[in-house]
Design an enzyme around this catalytic site. Structure first.
Site, PDB file in Angstrom:
ATOM      1  N   ASN A 169       1.440   1.788 -14.516  1.00 21.04           N
ATOM      2  CA  ASN A 169       2.090   2.670 -13.536  1.00 21.04           C
ATOM      3  C   ASN A 169       3.219   1.914 -12.854  1.00 21.04           C
ATOM      4  O   ASN A 169       3.039   0.793 -12.412  1.00 21.04           O
ATOM      5  CB  ASN A 169       1.104   3.073 -12.442  1.00 21.04           C
ATOM      6  CG  ASN A 169       0.010   3.956 -12.950  1.00 21.04           C
ATOM      7  OD1 ASN A 169       0.239   4.808 -13.804  1.00 21.04           O
ATOM      8  ND2 ASN A 169      -1.186   3.764 -12.424  1.00 21.04           N
ATOM      9  N   MET A 219       4.238   0.950  -8.055  1.00 21.10           N
ATOM     10  CA  MET A 219       2.785   1.073  -7.900  1.00 21.10           C
ATOM     11  C   MET A 219       2.067  -0.272  -7.786  1.00 21.10           C
ATOM     12  O   MET A 219       0.897  -0.313  -7.398  1.00 21.10           O
ATOM     13  CB  MET A 219       2.213   1.890  -9.060  1.00 21.10           C
ATOM     14  CG  MET A 219       2.653   3.340  -9.035  1.00 21.10           C
ATOM     15  SD  MET A 219       1.714   4.346  -7.860  1.00 21.10           S
ATOM     16  CE  MET A 219       0.336   4.831  -8.899  1.00 21.10           C
ATOM     17  N   HIS A 224      -0.853   0.274  -4.295  1.00 23.11           N
ATOM     18  CA  HIS A 224      -1.641   1.323  -4.961  1.00 23.11           C
ATOM     19  C   HIS A 224      -2.509   0.758  -6.074  1.00 23.11           C
ATOM     20  O   HIS A 224      -3.718   1.013  -6.140  1.00 23.11           O
ATOM     21  CB  HIS A 224      -0.718   2.411  -5.518  1.00 23.11           C
ATOM     22  CG  HIS A 224      -1.456   3.601  -6.047  1.00 23.11           C
ATOM     23  ND1 HIS A 224      -2.060   3.616  -7.284  1.00 23.11           N
ATOM     24  CD2 HIS A 224      -1.711   4.801  -5.494  1.00 23.11           C
ATOM     25  CE1 HIS A 224      -2.643   4.789  -7.462  1.00 23.11           C
ATOM     26  NE2 HIS A 224      -2.450   5.527  -6.398  1.00 23.11           N
ATOM     27  N   ASP A 225      -1.885  -0.030  -6.940  1.00 25.97           N
ATOM     28  CA  ASP A 225      -2.641  -0.594  -8.065  1.00 25.97           C
ATOM     29  C   ASP A 225      -3.002  -2.058  -7.829  1.00 25.97           C
ATOM     30  O   ASP A 225      -3.480  -2.730  -8.745  1.00 25.97           O
ATOM     31  CB  ASP A 225      -1.824  -0.465  -9.362  1.00 25.97           C
ATOM     32  CG  ASP A 225      -1.705   0.991  -9.818  1.00 25.97           C
ATOM     33  OD1 ASP A 225      -2.381   1.862  -9.227  1.00 25.97           O
ATOM     34  OD2 ASP A 225      -0.931   1.258 -10.755  1.00 25.97           O
ATOM     35  N   THR A 226      -2.715  -2.536  -6.619  1.00 27.07           N
ATOM     36  CA  THR A 226      -3.039  -3.932  -6.292  1.00 27.07           C
ATOM     37  C   THR A 226      -3.871  -3.914  -5.007  1.00 27.07           C
ATOM     38  O   THR A 226      -4.824  -3.166  -4.922  1.00 27.07           O
ATOM     39  CB  THR A 226      -1.743  -4.758  -6.123  1.00 27.07           C
ATOM     40  OG1 THR A 226      -0.926  -4.120  -5.131  1.00 27.07           O
ATOM     41  CG2 THR A 226      -0.975  -4.871  -7.437  1.00 27.07           C
TER      42      THR A 226
END
Ligand SMILES: *[C@@H]1O[C@H](CO)[C@@H](O)[C@H](O)[C@H]1NC(C)=O
Ligand SMILES: *[C@@H]1O[C@H](CO)[C@@H](O)[C@H](O)[C@H]1NC(C)=O
Ligand SMILES: *[C@@H]1O[C@H](CO)[C@@H](O)[C@H](O)[C@H]1NC(C)=O
Ligand SMILES: *[C@@H]1O[C@H](CO)[C@@H](O)[C@H](O)[C@H]1NC(C)=O
Ligand SMILES: *[C@@H]1O[C@H](CO)[C@@H](O)[C@H](O)[C@H]1NC(C)=O
Ligand SMILES: *[C@@H]1O[C@H](CO)[C@@H](O)[C@H](O)[C@H]1NC(C)=O
Ligand SMILES: *[C@@H]1O[C@H](CO)[C@@H](O)[C@H](O)[C@H]1NC(C)=O
Ligand SMILES: *[C@@H]1O[C@H](CO)[C@@H](O)[C@H](O)[C@H]1NC(C)=O
Ligand SMILES: *[C@@H]1O[C@H](CO)[C@@H](O)[C@H](O)[C@H]1NC(C)=O
Ligand SMILES: *[C@@H]1O[C@H](CO)[C@@H](O)[C@H](O)[C@H]1NC(C)=O
Ligand SMILES: *[C@@H]1O[C@H](CO)[C@@H](O)[C@H](O)[C@H]1NC(C)=O
Ligand SMILES: *[C@@H]1O[C@H](CO)[C@@H](O)[C@H](O)[C@H]1NC(C)=O
Length: 464
Positions: A169, A219, A224-226
């Site tokens: 993402n 992202m 968000h993804d971390t």
């Protein structure tokens, strides 16, 4: 003859500019709207970003830049050393709230003054008669733009643009507030002001930053993804060089915030810092416990540049003290007891409680924070209306759906300029007092089977 930018964007976003999109919440299979990589590269080669400039003097700042990170509880941010560094550069707002869950409705709210009941991250488009802060800014030719990290080109309309090496993402539409609105995305001029980070640095260098902007890191960088360790580090690395740039800092207000908190059962409080050249050095490292929410960013912009309102939840949203102190505006002091802001009320883009084809009307009669009422074009579109919801409440509240209940608007500090008292949260009412209103446009219950069919029709009509 030159192809129109919109037709290029439509091809690359697989969106026909003149087709009726699925305004309802039918989940659109992404495969049906996935643009081809060839069409994306073609658009990359053709579409030129636009960077209009202006210098309209504001009451407390001449430029506002919002930077949003993702999904982090206030306390988790407060524990991060880099976020503490960010706070040390300005004022930490300790009672700033997101307005619902999940992400996309919060982004929509930040520009349109409403979530319209959205309780999902779907591929959605808002019809052209839904106005945004852009319409307010345009009324005084105040320049604006967005910077979305790794959007492949200005105005890209696809659902996502992933890292092309590993398909992780990267850019996502749900974190791009203005692209959701046809009033922006279907306008050849406006849509090209939705730019990439490359454009941010070009505009910084060329001294063509707009007066209003919204920045969304990708992202990984936005947590968000971390996680907040990663995002805090990114935030410091992004801001630190800018804070010594005289052009960037020049009477600029930077707002670092989060779309929403992480734990849905906790109050939706997010760590928010005001910094930049518009914040007096004597206030660095201080806190402000006034109640604010995402709608405050619109009411603050309205007061700063003496603009009208959207007539939605921005109407009487508390105004940042930076501006309120100078205009004499009195913010409402509310009790936060029982306020969670963790769910959406029924609306046209709600998955669970939607009402296809029905759009709430703004309050076109309220005076709102600046006393100027709503933008004339909005009033002309919607006619005389007291609003489908009680948009003059200081925070979103819909008693009918028992959403965001609780909290008692407490006395004392009413917003004097507002509509003849009705917008002033002066009364100490019981927490269950209903500020909700109904009018002729009230939603009609539709059986869920019918809704599924309507959703399918919308999908076919929009994307066949
Ligand atoms: C956050 O931390 C404060 C102070 O330690 C504490 O009072 C509060 O309960 C915490 N909030 C949550 C949601 O954990
Ligand atoms: C969008 O995301 C999907 C699913 O992760 C991915 O397969 C696709 O390549 C992405 N599209 C683009 C244009 O990056
Ligand atoms: C996000 O952007 C950074 C640069 O700011 C880049 O290093 C990283 O690879 C990007 N994340 C993804 C998933 O592509
Ligand atoms: C398109 O955007 C421009 C610039 O913001 C504005 O002047 C114009 O009125 C918009 N057109 C429509 C049809 O909304
Ligand atoms: C974030 O993730 C990194 C790497 O996985 C880890 O070292 C760090 O402790 C995490 N931070 C928090 C606050 O959990
Ligand atoms: C700051 O802005 C003012 C106009 O508002 C301008 O006169 C001045 O040159 C600017 N300073 C810098 C360093 O950009
Ligand atoms: C909102 O928070 C309350 C209190 O923790 C909880 O009971 C409720 O389930 C939450 N709503 C959602 C949609 O998470
Ligand atoms: C606003 O005024 C209050 C009360 O005088 C003061 O404490 C606060 O620091 C001021 N805030 C700003 C941003 O000027
Ligand atoms: C808000 O009201 C509470 C309770 O009535 C009071 O303790 C607090 O000082 C007030 N805060 C402001 C900023 O007026
Ligand atoms: C707004 O647009 C929607 C979608 O086209 C339409 O259904 C609705 O009637 C319009 N409302 C007004 C007041 O223009
Ligand atoms: C709205 O109300 C005003 C006076 O309050 C009136 O002059 C005007 O005609 C009304 N507009 C519509 C569309 O009903
Ligand atoms: C709307 O909210 C305001 C502020 O809470 C309240 O004073 C007013 O009575 C409400 N109006 C209606 C019609 O419920």
């Amino acid at each position: 003859m030159k192809a129109s930018v919109l037709s290029i964007l439509a091809a690359a976003g697989a969106l026909a500019a003149n087709s009726e999109p699925p305004y309802t919440t039918s989940r659109v299979p992404i495969s049906t709207i996935e643009p081809s990589l060839a069409s994306i590269s073609a658009a990359q080669a053709t579409v030129q970003p636009l960077s209009p400039t202006s210098s309209v003097k504001g009451v407390a700042f001449d430029r506002i830049i919002q930077i949003w990170l993702e999904n982090t509880d206030f306390n988790a941010s407060a524990a991060d050393p880099n976020m503490q560094w960010v706070a040390s550069q300005g004022i930490l707002l300790t009672n700033y709230y997101a307005v619902t869950h999940p992400s996309e409705p919060n982004y929509a709210a930040s520009v349109a003054g409403d979530t319209f009941g959205m309780d999902n991250d779907d591929f959605l488009r808002f019809p052209a008669n839904i106005s945004t802060v852009v319409d307010l800014l345009d009324s005084k030719s105040i320049s604006w733009g967005e910077y979305m990290e790794h959007i492949p080109y200005a105005g890209f309309q696809g659902f996502n643009y992933s890292n092309q090496q590993n398909y992780a993402n990267d850019y996502v539409r749900k974190h791009n507030p203005l692209i959701l609105f046809d009033s922006v995305s279907q306008n050849e001029t406006r849509v090209r002001q939705i730019k990439s980070f490359v454009s941010f640095y070009d505009d910084l260098q060329a001294k063509t930053l707009p007066q209003w902007s919204f920045i969304t890191p990708n992202m990984s960088n936005d947590a968000h993804d971390t996680n907040i360790t990663f995002a805090g580090s990114w935030t410091k690395s992004f801001l630190e060089p800018l804070l010594t740039n005289d052009y960037f800092m020049n009477n600029t207000l930077v707002i670092v915030s989060f779309d929403e908190n992480e734990v849905y059962t906790d109050p939706n409080r997010v760590y928010t810092v005001l910094l930049g050249g518009a914040i007096d050095k004597s206030l660095h490292g201080t806190t402000d416990a006034t109640f604010y929410n995402h709608y405050s960013t619109i009411s603050t912009v309205s007061q700063n540049w003496d603009l009208p309102s959207l007539g939605r939840w921005d109407c009487d949203a508390n105004v940042l003290a930076l501006v309120a102190n100078k205009t004499g505006y009195k913010n409402a002091n509310i009790s936060l007891d029982g306020l969670f802001f963790n769910a959406s009320y029924p609306g046209p883009v709600s998955d669970s409680k939607n009402t296809p084809g029905w759009w709430p009307a703004p309050d076109t009669l309220a005076k709102c924070t600046t006393g100027k009422g709503v933008l004339p074009a909005i009033a002309a579109q919607w006619g005389n209306s007291t609003g489908t919801y009680n948009y003059t409440n200081v925070y979103p509240y819909d008693a009918a759906s028992d959403t965001a209940t609780g909290g008692t608007p407490v006395t004392g500090s009413a917003d004097a300029p507002s509509s003849g008292g009705s917008g002033s949260p002066t009364s100490t009412t019981g927490s269950a007092a209903s500020p909700s209103k109904t009018n002729a446009a009230a939603p009609v219950a539709v059986p869920s089977g019918v809704m599924a069919i309507l959703g399918l029709v919308g999908l076919v009509a929009g994307f066949a």
